[in-house]
Design a protein around this motif. Structure first.
Motif, PDB file in Angstrom:
ATOM      1  N   UNK A   4       0.844  -1.180   0.000  1.00  0.00           N
ATOM      2  CA  UNK A   4       0.000   0.000   0.000  1.00  0.00           C
ATOM      3  C   UNK A   4       0.887   1.241   0.000  1.00  0.00           C
ATOM      4  N   UNK A   9       7.090   8.025  -0.994  1.00  0.00           N
ATOM      5  CA  UNK A   9       6.705   8.786   0.187  1.00  0.00           C
ATOM      6  C   UNK A   9       7.943   9.201   0.951  1.00  0.00           C
ATOM      7  N   UNK A  10       8.120  10.499   1.153  1.00  0.00           N
ATOM      8  CA  UNK A  10       9.254  10.940   1.954  1.00  0.00           C
ATOM      9  C   UNK A  10      10.539  11.080   1.162  1.00  0.00           C
ATOM     10  N   UNK A  14      13.946  13.144   2.439  1.00  0.00           N
ATOM     11  CA  UNK A  14      15.261  12.519   2.620  1.00  0.00           C
ATOM     12  C   UNK A  14      16.292  13.229   1.751  1.00  0.00           C
ATOM     13  N   UNK A 106      16.768   2.124  12.220  1.00  0.00           N
ATOM     14  CA  UNK A 106      15.478   1.532  12.596  1.00  0.00           C
ATOM     15  C   UNK A 106      14.481   2.617  13.003  1.00  0.00           C
ATOM     16  N   UNK A 108      14.334   5.719  11.762  1.00  0.00           N
ATOM     17  CA  UNK A 108      13.838   6.384  10.551  1.00  0.00           C
ATOM     18  C   UNK A 108      12.894   5.458   9.788  1.00  0.00           C
ATOM     19  N   UNK A 109      13.253   4.168   9.720  1.00  0.00           N
ATOM     20  CA  UNK A 109      12.411   3.248   8.952  1.00  0.00           C
ATOM     21  C   UNK A 109      11.107   2.931   9.681  1.00  0.00           C
ATOM     22  N   UNK A 110      11.008   3.275  10.966  1.00  0.00           N
ATOM     23  CA  UNK A 110       9.732   3.073  11.657  1.00  0.00           C
ATOM     24  C   UNK A 110       8.784   4.237  11.394  1.00  0.00           C
ATOM     25  N   UNK A 111       9.237   5.223  10.625  1.00  0.00           N
ATOM     26  CA  UNK A 111       8.330   6.291  10.174  1.00  0.00           C
ATOM     27  C   UNK A 111       7.626   5.795   8.905  1.00  0.00           C
ATOM     28  N   UNK A 112       6.489   6.411   8.559  1.00  0.00           N
ATOM     29  CA  UNK A 112       5.735   5.882   7.407  1.00  0.00           C
ATOM     30  C   UNK A 112       6.401   6.141   6.056  1.00  0.00           C
ATOM     31  N   UNK A 113       7.564   5.531   5.840  1.00  0.00           N
ATOM     32  CA  UNK A 113       8.204   5.565   4.522  1.00  0.00           C
ATOM     33  C   UNK A 113       8.714   4.161   4.212  1.00  0.00           C
ATOM     34  N   UNK A 114       8.962   3.908   2.942  1.00  0.00           N
ATOM     35  CA  UNK A 114       9.583   2.647   2.556  1.00  0.00           C
ATOM     36  C   UNK A 114      11.085   2.837   2.480  1.00  0.00           C
ATOM     37  N   UNK A 118      14.349   6.027   1.260  1.00  0.00           N
ATOM     38  CA  UNK A 118      15.576   6.377   1.980  1.00  0.00           C
ATOM     39  C   UNK A 118      16.789   6.242   1.059  1.00  0.00           C
TER      40      UNK A 118
END
Lengths: 321, 322
Positions: A4, A9-10, A14, A106, A108-114, A118
């Motif tokens: 989804x 996103x993001x 970045x 971890x 940063x990746x726990x924010x809503x981005x894939x 990054x």
């Protein structure tokens, strides 16, 4: 299974953060300072040369980039070929493992981005940094050139120099993608930097010589050609094929085609191809680009390939330290 | 899924090749609950957390976080869940506020809302005056609190904290546990992992004891105490009065009275018998100096459970804990 949301996103966030980080980093400021010094130095040397031998050269201005005759060692392009990879590797070698080592990955990746955003954001941020530096450098060379010899460049010259600028940015992209790949592969930033630099040294300085030796071994020279003082076509073709596996060779060939408008071919040329050609006459820009087109595509393809490998490595990596 | 369940895991499994890191675990976390994943290092706590966030693939089983599947809809989950990793890291060259600004941009907050949320979150985490200080100068406790500020700023419905108290001094730990309790009072569910059993015992509503990738025990601390230690409640009394032990032994529910010192008695009971015990002492005109009930300690439960269970894999877990 479709995921989804957008993979981008993001991405902009970045990219801008990386750009800001790079532009304010000591590392970048020092590299930029060195490059500036070299620009001033090489343009000055070239202008001395141009002043002494004012030949009727319709592409006088390109001499500032390519250097002229005897002073090839001090030419701008020689130094740029050396420094662009260094800058790119300097900006990229710790991009992924740096996040690991700072324990920020971890979070940063726990924010809503894939993860895509990054990695791609980091690549674009660094590439944009390099592009800014190279554009500034390019303008500096042209400005200094104007100052030193006082002859304005023609439209064709500016167009050639501009295409050269784009290709240089693309060349930086290759080494950046390589540095990014190794930064994902090795957890230690020092290891990644050394391996990337080692590979750069190998591809740029050892491989051109090695490719010659390998070609001679695989296709030994034909004595009939040697007797005539010519190179055996088979050996030459193989040698060129091998040498062109290195991005440095590709970049060198593109530069020759772009900055020397009289270049008619990159590689062996048959007499039949020269029929009707006015030797020494310049080609239009479009034709020069066409000559170097395979090399340009090769550089782009290498960048994309390296980035994709880095992307796959990063996607499969475990987040935890 | 029940309306009041925010996390539901069923048979959750993670294997790396032949090695199984998390082995068919099931648990639920309710809204506003503080749930502890406890166990030795390497028991699979962090891996479980990463699966809940969609940061690592799930090998088998099902998990549902706020109605979303982390494997399919990671962005929806990550938008609503705040995560404080084990040894949280920040960009040292940026200020505390700038670090949060970066995260806020990634989440997608607009400028005005962003600034308001950041200022509020930093204040609530007690870092208001350090907003413009570089994180490089922060202590470990301050970094942890900045991590909590990030979760506050995000307005998360679930806060997942991995080893939040490890490496903190007692003062910083107390502050941190205070923030965690405040999460609960605001209806935020908290899932925290720790290998320091006694530190988190006080805040957790329910705990799951991990051992070698499995959940060995699950429930509230007192439930587990009764289940594992068997004894139920232990009440200590310090009082004088002749014949007190015999009268206390007559209180319904008291199974045994033990003399632990001069004027010191210990009651083993199946329920909290403090009111009755106090009444007995007063009725005898005795002087009551001390009356207290022993909470079962998680550590005692843990050690007792793994010593009593001759299961090979569980023994291995207990050895790791040692």
């Amino acid at each position: 299974m479709r995921r989804e949301g957008s993979a981008f996103n993001g991405l902009g966030v970045v990219m801008l953060k990386e750009l800001a980080d790079h532009l304010t980093s000591i590392r970048f400021i020092i590299l930029e300072f060195i490059v500036m010094l070299i620009a001033v130095g090489t343009v000055w040397v070239a202008s001395q040369d141009i002043k002494q031998n004012v030949a009727e050269d319709p592409f006088l201005f390109l001499r500032f980039f390519s250097g002229s005759g005897q002073q090839q060692l001090f030419s701008f392009i020689t130094w740029l070929t050396l420094l662009v990879p260094l800058m790119a590797i300097g900006l990229g070698f710790d991009s992924v493992n740096g996040e690991h080592n700072r324990h920020t990955l971890s979070r940063i990746l726990s924010q809503p981005i894939y993860r895509d955003a990054l990695l791609f954001g980091k690549f674009l941020g660094a590439l944009l940094t390099l592009a800014i530096a190279l554009v500034v450098l390019w303008l500096l060379v042209i400005g200094l050139g104007l100052l030193f010899i006082g002859i304005p460049p023609g439209g064709e010259e500016i167009a050639r120099a501009f295409v050269f600028l784009l290709v240089t940015i693309g060349y930086a992209g290759v080494w950046l993608a390589l540095a990014l790949l190794f930064s994902a592969l090795f957890r230690s930033a020092a290891t990644a930097a050394l391996v990337t630099l080692g590979l750069w040294l190998f591809l740029s300085f050892v491989w051109p010589i090695l490719s010659n030796v390998v070609a001679l071994v695989i296709v030994p020279p034909d004595p009939r050609y040697t007797a005539l003082g010519l190179q055996t076509p088979g050996t030459l073709v193989l040698q060129q094929f091998l040498a062109r596996l290195s991005p440095s060779t590709l970049f060198g060939e593109i530069v020759v085609a772009l900055l020397d408008p009289t270049t008619r071919a990159l590689g062996p040329i048959y007499l039949s191809q020269l029929q009707g050609a006015v030797l020494g006459a310049p080609l239009p820009l479009g034709a020069s680009v066409l000559i170097a087109w395979p090399q340009i595509v090769g550089l782009l393809a290498t960048t994309i390939l390296l980035f994709v490998i880095g992307y796959v490595v990063f996607q499969r990596q475990e987040v935890r330290a | 899924m029940n309306m009041d369940t925010v996390i539901e895991a069923q048979g959750l499994t993670k294997s790396y090749g032949r090695k199984v890191a998390v082995d068919h675990i099931s648990f639920t976390v309710g809204r506003g609950e503080i749930f502890g994943l406890l166990g030795p290092n390497g028991a699979g706590k962090t891996t479980t957390i990463l699966m809940l966030l969609g940061l690592t693939d799930i090998s088998d089983g099902k998990v549902n976080v706020l109605g979303f599947d982390p494997a399919r809809e990671p962005l929806a989950v990550k938008r609503r869940v705040g995560y404080l990793p084990d040894t949280v890291g920040f960009y040292d060259h940026l200020t505390a506020a700038d670090n949060l600004r970066y995260t806020a941009r990634l989440i997608g907050f607009r400028f005005l809302e962003r600034e308001k949320r950041i200022a509020e979150a930093l204040d609530r985490a007690g870092l208001g005056e350090f907003a413009d200080h570089r994180v490089g100068t922060f202590s470990r406790g301050m970094r942890q609190r900045l991590g909590l500020a990030e979760i506050l700023m995000k307005g998360a419905q679930i806060a997942i904290l991995d080893e939040p108290t490890s490496g903190l001094d007692p003062h910083a730990t107390a502050e941190l546990l205070g923030v965690i309790r405040r999460f609960k009072s605001e209806g935020v569910s908290v899932l925290l992992s720790s290998h320091l059993l006694e530190r988190v015992q006080s805040v957790c509503d329910r705990v799951a004891l991990f051992s070698a990738g499995r959940i060995a025990l699950i429930g509230s601390v007192s439930e587990l105490g009764r289940e594992v230690l068997g004894a139920g409640y232990v009440v200590d009394i310090e009082a004088d009065g002749a014949g007190l032990p015999d009268r206390l032994a007559l209180i319904p529910g008291v199974s045994r009275v033990e003399q632990t010192g001069i004027g010191k008695l210990r009651l083993h009971a199946e329920r909290d018998v403090r009111p009755e015990a106090a009444a007995e002492v007063v009725a005898m005109h005795g002087r009551l100096k001390y009356l207290g009930v022993q909470e079962p300690s998680l550590e005692a439960i843990y050690i007792h459970y793994f010593e009593a269970t001759p299961d090979e894999s569980l023994k291995e877990g207990a050895r790791h804990a040692a």
